[in-house]
Design a protein around this motif. Structure first.
Motif, short mmCIF file in Angstrom:
data_model
loop_
_atom_site.label_atom_id
_atom_site.label_comp_id
_atom_site.label_asym_id
_atom_site.label_seq_id
_atom_site.Cartn_x
_atom_site.Cartn_y
_atom_site.Cartn_z
N ALA A 128 72.34 23.79 30.80
CA ALA A 128 72.79 24.55 31.97
C ALA A 128 71.81 24.40 33.12
CB ALA A 128 72.95 26.03 31.61
N LEU A 129 72.37 24.18 34.31
CA LEU A 129 71.59 24.14 35.54
C LEU A 129 71.97 25.35 36.38
CD1 LEU A 129 71.80 20.41 36.69
CD2 LEU A 129 69.77 21.59 35.87
N GLN A 130 70.99 26.15 36.77
CA GLN A 130 71.25 27.28 37.66
C GLN A 130 70.99 26.85 39.09
OE1 GLN A 130 69.78 31.13 36.46
NE2 GLN A 130 69.58 30.46 34.34
N ALA A 131 71.88 27.27 39.98
CA ALA A 131 71.80 26.79 41.36
C ALA A 131 72.36 27.82 42.32
CB ALA A 131 72.58 25.48 41.49
N THR A 132 72.13 27.56 43.59
CA THR A 132 72.74 28.36 44.65
C THR A 132 73.42 27.42 45.64
OG1 THR A 132 70.72 28.34 45.97
CG2 THR A 132 71.04 30.21 44.49
N ARG A 133 74.39 27.93 46.36
CA ARG A 133 75.03 27.14 47.41
C ARG A 133 74.95 27.91 48.72
NH1 ARG A 133 81.05 28.21 48.17
NH2 ARG A 133 81.33 30.28 47.28
N SER A 134 74.82 27.18 49.81
CA SER A 134 74.79 27.78 51.13
C SER A 134 75.69 26.96 52.05
CB SER A 134 73.36 27.83 51.68
OG SER A 134 72.79 26.54 51.72
N VAL A 135 76.09 27.54 53.15
CA VAL A 135 77.03 26.90 54.07
C VAL A 135 76.28 26.05 55.09
CG1 VAL A 135 78.83 27.27 55.80
CG2 VAL A 135 78.72 28.74 53.78
N MET A 136 76.59 24.76 55.13
CA MET A 136 76.07 23.88 56.17
C MET A 136 77.03 23.82 57.35
SD MET A 136 74.56 20.69 53.91
CE MET A 136 73.87 19.87 55.36
N ASN A 137 78.31 23.72 57.05
CA ASN A 137 79.37 23.83 58.05
C ASN A 137 80.64 24.23 57.32
OD1 ASN A 137 80.76 21.36 57.14
ND2 ASN A 137 79.07 20.26 58.13
N SER A 138 81.76 24.27 58.00
CA SER A 138 82.98 24.82 57.43
C SER A 138 83.52 24.04 56.23
CB SER A 138 84.08 24.91 58.50
OG SER A 138 84.40 23.61 58.98
N THR A 139 83.10 22.78 56.08
CA THR A 139 83.60 21.96 54.97
C THR A 139 82.50 21.47 54.03
OG1 THR A 139 83.49 19.92 56.30
CG2 THR A 139 85.58 21.14 56.31
N THR A 140 81.26 21.91 54.27
CA THR A 140 80.14 21.37 53.49
C THR A 140 79.22 22.48 52.99
OG1 THR A 140 80.19 19.40 54.89
CG2 THR A 140 78.28 19.68 53.46
N ASN A 141 78.92 22.45 51.70
CA ASN A 141 77.92 23.34 51.09
C ASN A 141 76.66 22.56 50.73
OD1 ASN A 141 80.46 25.15 49.35
ND2 ASN A 141 79.17 25.98 50.97
N LYS A 142 75.52 23.17 50.96
CA LYS A 142 74.27 22.65 50.43
C LYS A 142 74.02 23.31 49.08
CE LYS A 142 69.28 22.37 51.27
NZ LYS A 142 68.17 22.75 52.17
N VAL A 143 73.68 22.50 48.08
CA VAL A 143 73.44 23.00 46.73
C VAL A 143 71.98 22.81 46.37
CG1 VAL A 143 74.00 22.70 44.28
CG2 VAL A 143 75.81 22.53 46.00
N THR A 144 71.35 23.87 45.86
CA THR A 144 69.95 23.81 45.46
C THR A 144 69.82 24.24 44.00
OG1 THR A 144 69.26 24.39 47.71
CG2 THR A 144 67.62 24.64 45.96
N PHE A 145 69.31 23.33 43.16
CA PHE A 145 69.06 23.64 41.76
C PHE A 145 67.65 24.19 41.60
CE2 PHE A 145 72.13 20.07 41.57
CZ PHE A 145 73.18 20.75 40.95
#
Length: 202
Positions: A128-145
């Motif tokens: 399992a990888l735990q991560a967060t996502r944040s909004v870069m723009n309306s169609t793109t998420n940045k994902v950080t593990f």
């Protein structure tokens, strides 16, 4: 006709035409999404093992979904479990383990909607990888593990902090009703590899 009736009649007719068009568009959208899901299942989750012709065909069908996507998919709330149907990635995110073997890949979105867990299970093995996502723009998420955990027979054998990440660029997100009458949330994105996931809402 009275003046009021004469005024309302064309508006009413226009309303029904728009409603009909909207219904037709939804049916067309559901059919196109269903085509993507069916081909993705036919190829299997490890897209990198498929013939290039099949990968290209799925990629082409997926791109056609862009005009049908919900608005601002990267900003949408996500909850519960989402199953991986297809991944063109050559790495472990597709569930590929060794030889012909691959695990089942799920994403679980937690209560705050930005945190999630990517997990691969194969028999008694779970990574399992735990991560967060944040909004870069309306169609793109940045994902950080930030953390990885490996379990065997329910016992944790690895639990450590990590660094890494990527982006999800959405081609499509939306709810459909499949040919069996089940409602599903479907997500199609580039990471840059093509990923297709679904959540059963029935």
């Amino acid at each position: 006709l009275s003046k009021v009736e004469a005024f309302i009649s064309p508006i009413s007719n226009s309303y029904y035409q728009l409603s009909s068009l909207s219904a037709d568009t939804k049916v067309d959208r559901d059919e196109k999404v269903q085509q993507v899901l069916e081909l993705a299942r036919e190829i299997g989750p490890i897209g990198a093992n498929a013939a290039q012709e099949d990968q290209d065909k799925l990629e082409s069908l997926a791109k056609e979904l862009q005009t049908f996507s919900d608005c601002n998919p990267a900003e949408s709330a996500l909850k519960g479990f989402h199953n991986l149907i297809y991944s063109a990635s050559k790495g472990g995110s597709s569930g590929k383990l060794f030889g012909p073997f691959h695990g089942n890949v799920k994403q679980e979105f937690l209560n705050d909607e930005s945190a999630f867990i990517n997990s691969v299970t194969f028999g008694p093995f779970k990574a399992a990888l735990q991560a967060t996502r944040s909004v870069m723009n309306s169609t793109t998420n940045k994902v950080t593990f930030y953390q990885t955990k490996i379990e065997v027979l329910g016992q944790t054998v690895v639990d450590k902090q990590i660094e890494g990440g990527g982006v999800w660029k959405y081609l499509f997100m939306g709810k459909i009703v499949d040919k069996d009458g089940k409602e599903k949330l479907v997500r199609v994105m580039k990471t840059p590899s093509l990923f297709v996931l679904e959540q059963d809402l029935s």
